[in-house]
Structures are given as C-alpha cells and as structure tokens.
Design a protein around this motif. Structure first.
Motif, mmCIF file in Angstrom:
data_model
loop_
_atom_site.group_PDB
_atom_site.id
_atom_site.type_symbol
_atom_site.label_atom_id
_atom_site.label_comp_id
_atom_site.label_asym_id
_atom_site.label_seq_id
_atom_site.Cartn_x
_atom_site.Cartn_y
_atom_site.Cartn_z
ATOM 1 N N MET A 1 0.812 -1.190 0.000
ATOM 2 C CA MET A 1 0.000 0.000 0.000
ATOM 3 C C MET A 1 0.860 1.261 0.000
ATOM 4 O O MET A 1 0.479 2.255 -0.583
ATOM 5 C CB MET A 1 -0.915 0.035 1.231
ATOM 6 N N ARG A 2 1.997 1.177 0.678
ATOM 7 C CA ARG A 2 2.839 2.376 0.772
ATOM 8 C C ARG A 2 3.459 2.730 -0.580
ATOM 9 O O ARG A 2 3.637 3.906 -0.882
ATOM 10 C CB ARG A 2 3.913 2.183 1.818
ATOM 11 N N LEU A 3 3.762 1.715 -1.386
ATOM 12 C CA LEU A 3 4.294 1.993 -2.713
ATOM 13 C C LEU A 3 3.240 2.689 -3.571
ATOM 14 O O LEU A 3 3.544 3.669 -4.268
ATOM 15 C CB LEU A 3 4.767 0.703 -3.378
ATOM 16 N N MET A 4 2.014 2.206 -3.502
ATOM 17 C CA MET A 4 0.924 2.837 -4.250
ATOM 18 C C MET A 4 0.676 4.253 -3.740
ATOM 19 O O MET A 4 0.400 5.167 -4.526
ATOM 20 C CB MET A 4 -0.343 1.984 -4.125
ATOM 21 N N ALA A 5 0.794 4.456 -2.436
ATOM 22 C CA ALA A 5 0.629 5.793 -1.868
ATOM 23 C C ALA A 5 1.705 6.735 -2.390
ATOM 24 O O ALA A 5 1.424 7.908 -2.666
ATOM 25 C CB ALA A 5 0.662 5.730 -0.347
ATOM 26 N N CYS A 6 2.918 6.233 -2.550
ATOM 27 C CA CYS A 6 3.996 7.063 -3.089
ATOM 28 C C CYS A 6 3.740 7.449 -4.541
ATOM 29 O O CYS A 6 3.973 8.593 -4.948
ATOM 30 C CB CYS A 6 5.327 6.340 -2.970
ATOM 31 N N VAL A 7 3.246 6.499 -5.328
ATOM 32 C CA VAL A 7 2.943 6.783 -6.734
ATOM 33 C C VAL A 7 1.817 7.802 -6.837
ATOM 34 O O VAL A 7 1.907 8.776 -7.604
ATOM 35 C CB VAL A 7 2.589 5.477 -7.481
ATOM 36 N N ILE A 8 0.758 7.611 -6.068
ATOM 37 C CA ILE A 8 -0.365 8.538 -6.105
ATOM 38 C C ILE A 8 0.049 9.897 -5.548
ATOM 39 O O ILE A 8 -0.368 10.951 -6.050
ATOM 40 C CB ILE A 8 -1.575 7.953 -5.346
ATOM 41 N N GLY A 9 0.905 9.896 -4.528
ATOM 42 C CA GLY A 9 1.406 11.152 -3.981
ATOM 43 C C GLY A 9 2.238 11.929 -4.996
ATOM 44 O O GLY A 9 2.155 13.154 -5.070
ATOM 45 N N ALA A 10 3.031 11.213 -5.780
ATOM 46 C CA ALA A 10 3.811 11.872 -6.832
ATOM 47 C C ALA A 10 2.892 12.481 -7.887
ATOM 48 O O ALA A 10 3.139 13.599 -8.372
ATOM 49 C CB ALA A 10 4.772 10.878 -7.471
ATOM 50 N N CYS A 11 1.828 11.771 -8.223
ATOM 51 C CA CYS A 11 0.838 12.314 -9.164
ATOM 52 C C CYS A 11 0.154 13.542 -8.580
ATOM 53 O O CYS A 11 -0.110 14.514 -9.297
ATOM 54 C CB CYS A 11 -0.192 11.252 -9.521
ATOM 55 N N ALA A 12 -0.129 13.511 -7.288
ATOM 56 C CA ALA A 12 -0.759 14.653 -6.627
ATOM 57 C C ALA A 12 0.158 15.866 -6.659
ATOM 58 O O ALA A 12 -0.285 16.986 -6.957
ATOM 59 C CB ALA A 12 -1.111 14.298 -5.189
ATOM 60 N N ILE A 13 1.433 15.667 -6.378
ATOM 61 C CA ILE A 13 2.387 16.777 -6.410
ATOM 62 C C ILE A 13 2.503 17.342 -7.821
ATOM 63 O O ILE A 13 2.559 18.566 -8.011
ATOM 64 C CB ILE A 13 3.749 16.316 -5.861
ATOM 65 N N ALA A 14 2.521 16.461 -8.818
ATOM 66 C CA ALA A 14 2.592 16.911 -10.204
ATOM 67 C C ALA A 14 1.353 17.713 -10.589
ATOM 68 O O ALA A 14 1.450 18.749 -11.248
ATOM 69 C CB ALA A 14 2.764 15.718 -11.134
ATOM 70 N N CYS A 15 0.173 17.247 -10.169
ATOM 71 C CA CYS A 15 -1.062 17.960 -10.480
ATOM 72 C C CYS A 15 -1.097 19.326 -9.809
ATOM 73 O O CYS A 15 -1.491 20.320 -10.427
ATOM 74 C CB CYS A 15 -2.285 17.140 -10.041
ATOM 75 N N ILE A 16 -0.693 19.386 -8.553
ATOM 76 C CA ILE A 16 -0.710 20.661 -7.837
ATOM 77 C C ILE A 16 0.304 21.622 -8.440
ATOM 78 O O ILE A 16 0.024 22.813 -8.616
ATOM 79 C CB ILE A 16 -0.476 20.432 -6.336
ATOM 80 N N GLY A 17 1.477 21.123 -8.795
ATOM 81 C CA GLY A 17 2.473 21.983 -9.439
ATOM 82 C C GLY A 17 2.005 22.509 -10.780
ATOM 83 O O GLY A 17 2.160 23.696 -11.087
ATOM 84 N N ALA A 18 1.420 21.640 -11.589
ATOM 85 C CA ALA A 18 0.904 22.065 -12.889
ATOM 86 C C ALA A 18 -0.247 23.048 -12.721
ATOM 87 O O ALA A 18 -0.380 24.005 -13.494
ATOM 88 C CB ALA A 18 0.453 20.850 -13.696
ATOM 89 N N ALA A 19 -1.083 22.832 -11.713
ATOM 90 C CA ALA A 19 -2.210 23.734 -11.477
ATOM 91 C C ALA A 19 -1.723 25.117 -11.068
ATOM 92 O O ALA A 19 -2.239 26.133 -11.560
ATOM 93 C CB ALA A 19 -3.133 23.165 -10.401
ATOM 94 N N LEU A 20 -0.739 25.179 -10.197
ATOM 95 C CA LEU A 20 -0.208 26.474 -9.786
ATOM 96 C C LEU A 20 0.444 27.197 -10.963
ATOM 97 O O LEU A 20 0.256 28.401 -11.145
ATOM 98 C CB LEU A 20 0.784 26.300 -8.637
ATOM 99 N N TRP A 21 1.184 26.458 -11.774
ATOM 100 C CA TRP A 21 1.782 27.056 -12.958
ATOM 101 C C TRP A 21 0.698 27.579 -13.906
ATOM 102 O O TRP A 21 0.796 28.710 -14.408
ATOM 103 C CB TRP A 21 2.651 26.029 -13.681
ATOM 104 N N LEU A 22 -0.335 26.779 -14.140
ATOM 105 C CA LEU A 22 -1.408 27.176 -15.041
ATOM 106 C C LEU A 22 -2.165 28.393 -14.506
ATOM 107 O O LEU A 22 -2.519 29.301 -15.268
ATOM 108 C CB LEU A 22 -2.374 26.007 -15.256
ATOM 109 N N LEU A 23 -2.401 28.446 -13.201
ATOM 110 C CA LEU A 23 -3.080 29.594 -12.624
ATOM 111 C C LEU A 23 -2.238 30.863 -12.737
ATOM 112 O O LEU A 23 -2.774 31.947 -12.994
ATOM 113 C CB LEU A 23 -3.449 29.317 -11.169
ATOM 114 N N ILE A 24 -0.932 30.748 -12.552
ATOM 115 C CA ILE A 24 -0.064 31.916 -12.678
ATOM 116 C C ILE A 24 -0.037 32.424 -14.116
ATOM 117 O O ILE A 24 -0.161 33.624 -14.372
ATOM 118 C CB ILE A 24 1.356 31.577 -12.174
ATOM 119 N N VAL A 25 0.113 31.498 -15.077
ATOM 120 C CA VAL A 25 0.131 31.893 -16.483
ATOM 121 C C VAL A 25 -1.205 32.514 -16.887
ATOM 122 O O VAL A 25 -1.251 33.527 -17.594
ATOM 123 C CB VAL A 25 0.468 30.669 -17.380
#
Length: 82
Positions: A1-25
C-alpha cells in the motif's frame, strides 16, 4: 500500500504543481492587454445575478488543483493503512 501511496502522492504533487503554474500563467494573461482588448467598449452582461467577466478561464487550473488535492488526500489515507 505504501508503494501505491507514493505513486499517487507523486501524481498529486505533479497535479498541484501544474495547477499552480497554469493559474499563474492564466492570471498574467488575464491581466494583460491581449485579453479581451475591446471589452471596455461593450456594456456589461449580467444573467442570474452573475456578471460574465471572463473569470471562467481560471476553471481548468482550479479543476486541476482540486484533482491534485483529492489525489493527495487519497495517498495520505493509503499511507496510513496498516
């Protein structure tokens, strides 16, 4: 479960980073002269108590931010499972 949590967490960080970039642009574009150059000459449009002022261009960034928060919460819950 922890490996899956890490993968999903990485996707979450990527989504939040892309969202912040998109909102700034998007905010830079919405505040520039290139966005709705002739809108000052047009009268305001209101329907149902809401004014159509073009704030809908922020919706994709906010939606991506919501997806990132959802994935982050899901990863946190997976991480805490025994």
């Amino acid at each position: 479960m922890r490996l899956m949590a890490c993968v999903i967490g990485a996707c979450a960080i990527a989504c939040i980073g892309a969202a912040l970039w998109l909102l700034i642009v998007t905010a830079k574009y919405a505040g520039s002269e290139g966005y709705a150059p002739h809108s000052a000459a047009m009268p305001g449009y209101a329907a149902g108590g809401l004014e159509a002022d073009g704030d809908g261009i922020f919706f994709p960034g906010l939606l991506l931010l919501a997806v990132g928060v959802f994935l982050g919460k899901w990863a946190w819950n997976l991480w805490r499972q025994p």
